[in-house]
Design an enzyme around this catalytic site. Structure first.
Site, PDB file in Angstrom:
ATOM      1  N   LYS A 122       5.563  31.069  21.586  1.00  9.26           N
ATOM      2  CA  LYS A 122       6.099  32.269  20.936  1.00  9.26           C
ATOM      3  C   LYS A 122       5.058  32.799  19.952  1.00  9.26           C
ATOM      4  O   LYS A 122       4.399  32.007  19.249  1.00  9.26           O
ATOM      5  CB  LYS A 122       7.379  31.857  20.207  1.00  9.26           C
ATOM      6  CG  LYS A 122       8.246  32.987  19.722  1.00  9.26           C
ATOM      7  CD  LYS A 122       9.546  32.390  19.169  1.00  9.26           C
ATOM      8  CE  LYS A 122      10.482  33.415  18.614  1.00  9.26           C
ATOM      9  NZ  LYS A 122      11.724  32.769  18.102  1.00  9.26           N
TER      10      LYS A 122
ATOM     11  N   SER B 125      15.546  35.019  19.818  1.00 10.35           N
ATOM     12  CA  SER B 125      14.275  35.684  19.634  1.00 10.35           C
ATOM     13  C   SER B 125      13.153  35.106  20.498  1.00 10.35           C
ATOM     14  O   SER B 125      12.104  35.732  20.605  1.00 10.35           O
ATOM     15  CB  SER B 125      13.873  35.619  18.165  1.00 10.35           C
ATOM     16  OG  SER B 125      13.683  34.287  17.751  1.00 10.35           O
TER      17      SER B 125
ATOM     18  N   SER C  57      17.915  30.965  18.914  1.00 11.20           N
ATOM     19  CA  SER C  57      16.751  31.686  19.439  1.00 11.20           C
ATOM     20  C   SER C  57      15.965  30.974  20.530  1.00 11.20           C
ATOM     21  O   SER C  57      15.140  31.593  21.195  1.00 11.20           O
ATOM     22  CB  SER C  57      15.802  32.052  18.286  1.00 11.20           C
ATOM     23  OG  SER C  57      16.336  33.143  17.571  1.00 11.20           O
TER      24      SER C  57
END
Lengths: 540, 540
Positions: B137, B212, B236
């Protein structure tokens, strides 16, 4: 709570004093003619001088917990005679020091008899703490007993259960003997409240026993119990240990359960309050920790980390000790400086690698600590105080006045972040330099006059970083000839001036000198193992 | 930071888009004539259909990380061919899904060559993750590369070092292939920002990849990488895993290092954001965790707890699974209810003890979670957003408008305390009933239309309690015939009505059905071991 709101604070407080007084076994009090002279300061030898304890009782009470368990396992002493010996000594201790809030004699003796019966039947002890008499700071709850945490308004709170640490100690065979005094609000480095009053230091009755686990410190010094349980937010185990010449461990957070502890401001998590033992030897500290962690308390309490008490097979043959001689803000008093110098010389002579520890951001960390503790502007504490309208003790007044303004959560987050950076930096400095432990003061001096200790930077730094820290007695005490005050000293700042002014050898007669040894986070076991080595060298 | 303040947000943002575009290996893009039809929703088979990947490259990219390491250890595949196979597939994935923020192809290929050379020399692999291509990420920092965490203003921030987790993965032999997209502010359950744009779900391009860690979810689903690293504050990792039909673990806090992660609101510690893997199998999740924890990262990062990755020798022959069928607030959609029913039947048939999980204080915990995250009234996030003046994405607007008012620290402490009580109660309920794991939804439905997911209660409860939680695909997907919408349903409340209205089978074509399995705090290892057993039963 609060159902007795029509009751004035004095009435509520008197109920606490009555619990204390009623719990004392009057038959073991010193008679009038055996009381020490009014001007006598050091009362440590009173039990022996009194003739009220047999030589066996003196031997028992002067044994470490480790030795007591050995003797009970060998059948030399029974748990009952051990319990009674300590109760007798503790009763005298209470008379001279006012260290207790409540004795639990009947339950203790009943439990001792059970342990003895079991030992007679099986020939085996009932756990690693079989028959060891233990004291607990008052705010550690006992089922069905008032738990006031030093607040008059909480005289209405009765614990629904034993604190989990109490259950664990009982499971290990320990005997819960007495609950001990703490200051109003738990936020003093001294021990006085409006319920059970002021606790004194047995080395010198004019001196503070420290705080907030001051009742524990005095109890252990007078050998009222063999092991004690204290709590430490910013130095509350370590200062009483240092001031009373005993051992005390600030554990890494998450190792000893806090279930069943009563205090104002719970939920403050930027700096963790922890439980830990006070004791008569490093072995005893180790025994305490092992006895409770071997029960895997994290199976019951999910706030704990599942880290067992890990045996340290061998201390590395080459340890590196960093010496923190001075935090750069308040210069230690002559006795502390001397003890550190002696320690350094002996360590070097023994071939230990000794390096200097350069204080790092001490003031920033200390400021942070105060802001963490009173991030609510003291509201959590004030509310409990205001509920009963009890008067504020001077040190409560002092500490609350220092932090009148709440922080915003935004500011608190920023400081949490800074704290993590500092934690990493300290750890990194230790790792890079191969430093195993940091040896330094716990306090600028030995104990101060009752009601006066206020400097917390030597201990609170490690609380903010959550590093484990052990205070141990050096075996030295203030020397009236050697430890002269330096009248030419120019203070660096106001605090330094205040602390410097507190020292004069004649005001600290017989005060023991303790030092603080700090390890890396979660390295509680290694800290103790290294402390054993260091203590042997220093006391040789 | 902020030295380019005269630069407009569009210019800053364009720099991020340029980094993305420049990093793409253009030779591996699908040519115009191979692009899927404009109205095609499910693009999972495009790599195979394209003919651009050899059958070996298809086999490689369709292997788990565990199998890849085995094949490289056996000399069947080289790290270089593995890396190139994944890069080729990931380039197509980028073209269709926009999941990446930056490829690191040259460094990846160079590293692969090194690994191959070492393997040729020694005949041994260079660690448990030898040659495994990994995605991270974007807000996980890489030395010398911009780390924007989804904020345009942070286009000026260049990471001084690799995040520690990146170092650990590299030490274990992994190859860092690509960085993946995340939403503005990191606070959406969807993935869109003003820099690199919107990420799509390969199962159905009209659906959200979740957030996310949505770039990770899409990457894993399309098999652009073999393992991914995400972060999870309130769901997330788990929502992208569920929405994309892959595996994702919310680890217990304190196990995976957060050093080198950039985000707004760091220092918020009432509810911990954690790092964790996304993967193609439970074995791969286990491999990831073991590979980094076997390196004892707590020796370097003192914020971690020193708990090794503990082997689970044997799953208890009698496991007890509690079924959370419905949180009592929002009724799950028909596909989820069906999957849970199937799971329950199969578990019962296999002799597993199945009990019902009664939701406990869900609304209180969810309210608490929102207050924890935005205890500063959103100031930490707003400040970063305002610095660049970038426009707020709709979900940023939505989330910030829900929590406009800061809490006081006093209130925050109270909620922290309540959270610890709830943690104890949940743990106690599980212990008392002998419940090993809780099986339930990760979300009321499968993925929702892009830009719309907003219900976080099924995941965030476990974040507040800090219990580990694994999302795994059931192998089922939305069935257009069976999973009919219930038009007679009477919503319990406004949220339930909103969520109910989002469902219609034709809007969720091909959406995979994932479920969430929750374990006790710090029982990450047992959770995975039990998940293996449960998965085998459910997929049988």
């Amino acid at each position: 709570m609060g159902f007795n709101t029509t009751e004035g604070w004095e009435v509520k407080a008197a109920r606490g004093k009555k619990i204390q007084q009623d719990s004392i076994q009057k038959q073991w009090l010193l008679p009038e003619d055996k009381l020490p002279a009014k001007n006598r300061l050091n009362v440590l030898d009173v039990p022996k001088e009194s003739g009220l304890l047999s030589s066996t009782e003196l031997s028992i009470t002067e044994s470490t917990a480790t030795k007591l368990v050995e003797a009970m396992a060998a059948g030399t002493w029974t748990a009952e005679e051990v319990t009674i010996a300590f109760l007798k000594r503790a009763t005298i201790g209470q008379q001279l020091l006012n260290f207790a809030t409540e004795f639990m004699s009947e339950a203790a003796i009943a439990r001792a008899k059970e342990l003895d019966a079991s030992f007679r039947d099986t020939g085996k002890i009932s756990g690693p703490l079989h028959g060891v008499p233990i004291s607990c700071k008052e705010h550690i709850g006992f089922k069905g007993r008032v738990c006031n945490a030093g607040f008059v308004s909480w005289m209405d709170f009765v614990s629904p259960d034993d604190a989990y640490v109490v259950q664990l100690l009982r499971n290990a065979g320990a005997i819960m003997l007495v609950r001990t005094n703490e200051p109003q609000s738990l936020m003093h480095m001294d021990t006085s409240n409006n319920i059970t009053g002021i606790t004194l230091n047995p080395h010198n009755l004019a001196l503070s026993p420290g705080g907030s686990s001051g009742g524990e410190g005095a109890a252990l010094a007078f050998k009222c119990t063999a092991l004690g349980v204290g709590t430490d937010m910013g130095g509350s185990i370590r200062l009483p240990a240092a001031f009373n010449g005993v051992y005390g461990l600030r554990t890494t957070a998450g190792r000893v359960s806090g279930i069943g502890i009563k205090a104002a401001g719970l939920g403050q998590e930027s700096m963790h309050g922890v439980l830990g033992p006070l004791a008569h030897s490093i072995d005893d500290i180790d025994l305490f920790m092992k006895s409770i962690l071997d029960q895997k308390p994290w199976v019951v309490d999910p706030s704990l980390v599942p880290v067992p008490w890990r045996p340290v097979d061998a201390v590395p043959s080459k340890i590196t000790v960093a010496m923190l001689a001075d935090d750069g803000i308040v210069t230690p008093h002559p006795p502390i400086t001397r003890a550190l110098k002696v320690a350094k010389e002996k360590l070097v002579a023994a071939g230990v690698k000794v390096v200097d520890w350069k204080p790092y951001e001490t003031e920033k960390i200390a400021t942070m600590a105060g802001k963490f503790l009173f991030a609510d502007g003291g509201r959590s504490h004030r509310e409990v105080l205001e509920e009963s309208k009890e008067p504020l003790r001077p040190l409560t007044e002092w500490v609350l006045s220092r932090y009148p303004d709440p922080m915003t959560v935004y500011e608190n987050w920023g400081l949490n972040y800074d704290r993590e950076v500092l934690k990493g930096t300290y750890h990194h400095i230790m790792q890079q330099a191969g430093i195993d432990v940091i040896l330094g003061p716990a306090y600028p001096g030995t104990s101060d006059q009752n009601g006066t200790p206020t400097y917390f930077l030597y201990t609170i730094v490690w609380s903010v970083l959550d590093f484990p820290a052990l205070v141990f007695p050096t075996g030295l005490k203030v020397d009236q000839i050697v430890d002269v005050a330096d009248f030419t000293y120019k203070p660096r700042n106001e605090m330094d001036g205040e602390e410097h002014a507190k020292y004069a050898p004649e005001k600290h007669v017989d005060a023991p000198i303790g030092l603080q040894l700090v390890g890396k986070r979660f390295h509680d076991e290694e800290l103790l193992a290294i402390a054993q080595v260091i203590e042997k060298i220093i006391k040789n």
